[in-house]
Scaffold this active site. Structure first.
Site, PDB file in Angstrom:
ATOM      1  N   LYS A 196      32.247  30.731  35.250  1.00  0.00           N
ATOM      2  CA  LYS A 196      31.370  30.290  36.340  1.00  0.00           C
ATOM      3  C   LYS A 196      31.452  28.761  36.377  1.00  0.00           C
ATOM      4  O   LYS A 196      30.604  28.056  35.809  1.00  0.00           O
ATOM      5  CB  LYS A 196      29.948  30.805  36.083  1.00  0.00           C
ATOM      6  CG  LYS A 196      29.095  30.859  37.318  1.00  0.00           C
ATOM      7  CD  LYS A 196      27.831  31.666  37.074  1.00  0.00           C
ATOM      8  CE  LYS A 196      26.805  31.449  38.162  1.00  0.00           C
ATOM      9  NZ  LYS A 196      27.204  31.884  39.504  1.00  0.00           N
TER      10      LYS A 196
HETATM   11  N1  PPE Z   1      30.006  36.791  41.647  1.00  0.00           N
HETATM   12  C1  PPE Z   1      29.860  35.475  41.911  1.00  0.00           C
HETATM   13  C2  PPE Z   1      30.989  34.725  42.507  1.00  0.00           C
HETATM   14  C3  PPE Z   1      28.637  34.855  41.644  1.00  0.00           C
HETATM   15  O1  PPE Z   1      28.490  33.561  41.907  1.00  0.00           O
HETATM   16  C4  PPE Z   1      27.582  35.616  41.101  1.00  0.00           C
HETATM   17  C5  PPE Z   1      26.264  34.976  40.821  1.00  0.00           C
HETATM   18  C6  PPE Z   1      27.796  36.979  40.832  1.00  0.00           C
HETATM   19  C7  PPE Z   1      29.029  37.531  41.095  1.00  0.00           C
HETATM   20  C8  PPE Z   1      26.740  37.850  40.181  1.00  0.00           C
HETATM   21  O2  PPE Z   1      26.567  37.501  38.836  1.00  0.00           O
HETATM   22  P1  PPE Z   1      25.174  37.712  38.075  1.00  0.00           P
HETATM   23  O3  PPE Z   1      24.209  36.733  38.648  1.00  0.00           O
HETATM   24  O4  PPE Z   1      25.490  37.464  36.656  1.00  0.00           O
HETATM   25  O5  PPE Z   1      24.752  39.103  38.312  1.00  0.00           O
HETATM   26  N2  PPE Z   1      25.896  34.026  41.775  1.00  0.00           N
HETATM   27  C9  PPE Z   1      24.835  33.098  41.452  1.00  0.00           C
HETATM   28  C10 PPE Z   1      24.887  31.904  42.336  1.00  0.00           C
HETATM   29  C11 PPE Z   1      24.280  31.953  43.692  1.00  0.00           C
HETATM   30  C12 PPE Z   1      24.306  30.576  44.312  1.00  0.00           C
HETATM   31  O6  PPE Z   1      24.129  30.468  45.529  1.00  0.00           O
HETATM   32  O7  PPE Z   1      24.460  29.596  43.597  1.00  0.00           O
HETATM   33  C13 PPE Z   1      23.498  33.786  41.366  1.00  0.00           C
HETATM   34  O8  PPE Z   1      23.346  34.899  41.847  1.00  0.00           O
HETATM   35  O9  PPE Z   1      22.599  33.211  40.765  1.00  0.00           O
END
Ligand code: PPE
Length: 306
Positions: A160
């Site tokens: 990330k």
């Molecule tokens: N894919 C991506 C690309 C992603 O950024 C997130 C989280 C997820 C999947 C889901 O991951 P998880 O939160 O561990 O279930 N995206 C974060 C960022 C949003 C933003 O606008 O900044 C979030 O959901 O917090």
């Protein structure tokens, strides 16, 4: 989404007033995207604010950092304490939590990040529904992006990393300008990877399907939780490559992520899926029961702030 200031932000071990949490304009990460971050939510429960899978998120940040040869200057236990302290200091009952570790300014410029310090900040704020107030109930409209998710040998999508989000931003901009709520991104091989900030699930013949991690999505913590919850509900789950047509013909579809929670999808590129289906609604209900402390089954996922 607008955010309302709170009192303090945690900056390199200290609580700093919101308006004073600033960085130098020559910070390496601002120029080259050399940072790693997390998005975490704390929910209001009867026992106080409960952070959902806090240690798992902090460990993922450490893994992201490791990929970029960044050694975080704080242990997971220290960062966990910092999150607790920050939520208490800002007297929040529920919030979004954004830890960020980035290459700051060390008096040099150039692509090599190593001479720059690793600064660590954590911010918290009250956050509503990421994809809009109706999204959770009615579902959203999604489109397949013309932008591909980056190849794992370009920037590892399992990390990330701040800079990698230029890719997600391009997809999101394209989708929103075309009148959709969210973009679904295919990987370089043409299979579904994920949405701009969420993992993807569909239902077909009663089976819950999601792309495998090898397809290049972020290893989402909500994704992993939903797989466990589905198992507990007796819903069969399989991780397998999905094509664009699999989404167009899905019986049900939803997106999951910390910010987006469990958001139904009602349409993909004008192929109508319709109102949220029974599997989506059951998993969404169970997810909110768990994160808000009403369901004892996965209580180890809640880190209650004393
Ligand atoms: N894919 C991506 C690309 C992603 O950024 C997130 C989280 C997820 C999947 C889901 O991951 P998880 O939160 O561990 O279930 N995206 C974060 C960022 C949003 C933003 O606008 O900044 C979030 O959901 O917090």
């Amino acid at each position: 989404m607008p955010i309302e200031p709170v009192e303090t932000i945690w900056v390199n071990g200290e609580l700093v007033a919101w308006e004073d949490a600033k960085i130098h304009v020559l910070s390496h990460a601002l120029h080259y995207g050399t940072g790693v971050f997390e998005g975490i939510r704390a929910y209001e429960t009867e026992r106080g604010p409960a952070v959902f899978r806090l240690t798992d998120h902090l460990e993922r940040m450490r893994t992201s950092a490791r990929i970029f040869l960044m050694e975080l200057p704080y242990t997971t236990a220290q960062l966990r304490d910092a999150v607790h302290e920050l939520i208490r200091a800002n007297r929040l009952r529920s919030c979004y939590i954004r830890p960020l570790a980035f290459r700051g300014f060390g008096g040099e410029m150039g692509v090599n990040p190593e001479r720059n310090p690793i600064d660590v900040v954590i911010a918290v704020w009250r956050w509503g529904r990421y994809l809009g107030d109706d999204a959770l109930r009615r579902g959203i409209r999604a489109t397949i992006s013309s932008w591909r998710r980056q190849d794992p040998n370009i920037i590892p999508p399992s990390a990330k990393a701040t800079g990698a989000y230029v890719n997600a931003s391009m997809a999101k901009l394209e989708a929103v300008h075309a009148g959709y709520d969210e973009a679904i991104m295919l990987n370089p091989a043409g299979f579904v990877a994920e949405a701009s900030g969420e993992n993807v699930f569909i239902v077909r013949d009663g089976v819950l399907l999601t792309p495998p991690l090898a397809a290049g999505p972020l290893p989402g913590i909500t994704r992993a939780s939903i797989i466990d919850i589905a198992g507990d509900e007796g819903i069969p789950v399989a991780e397998r490559d999905l094509t664009r047509a699999d989404l167009y013909t899905a019986e049900e579809m939803f997106l999951v992520g910390t910010a987006a929670e469990v958001t139904p999808v009602r349409e993909v590129d004008e192929r109508v899926i319709g109102d949220p289906g029974p599997v989506t609604l059951a998993l969404q209900q169970r997810f909110f029961d768990i994160v808000q402390g009403r369901d004892g089954k996965f209580s180890e996922w809640l880190d209650v702030v004393a």
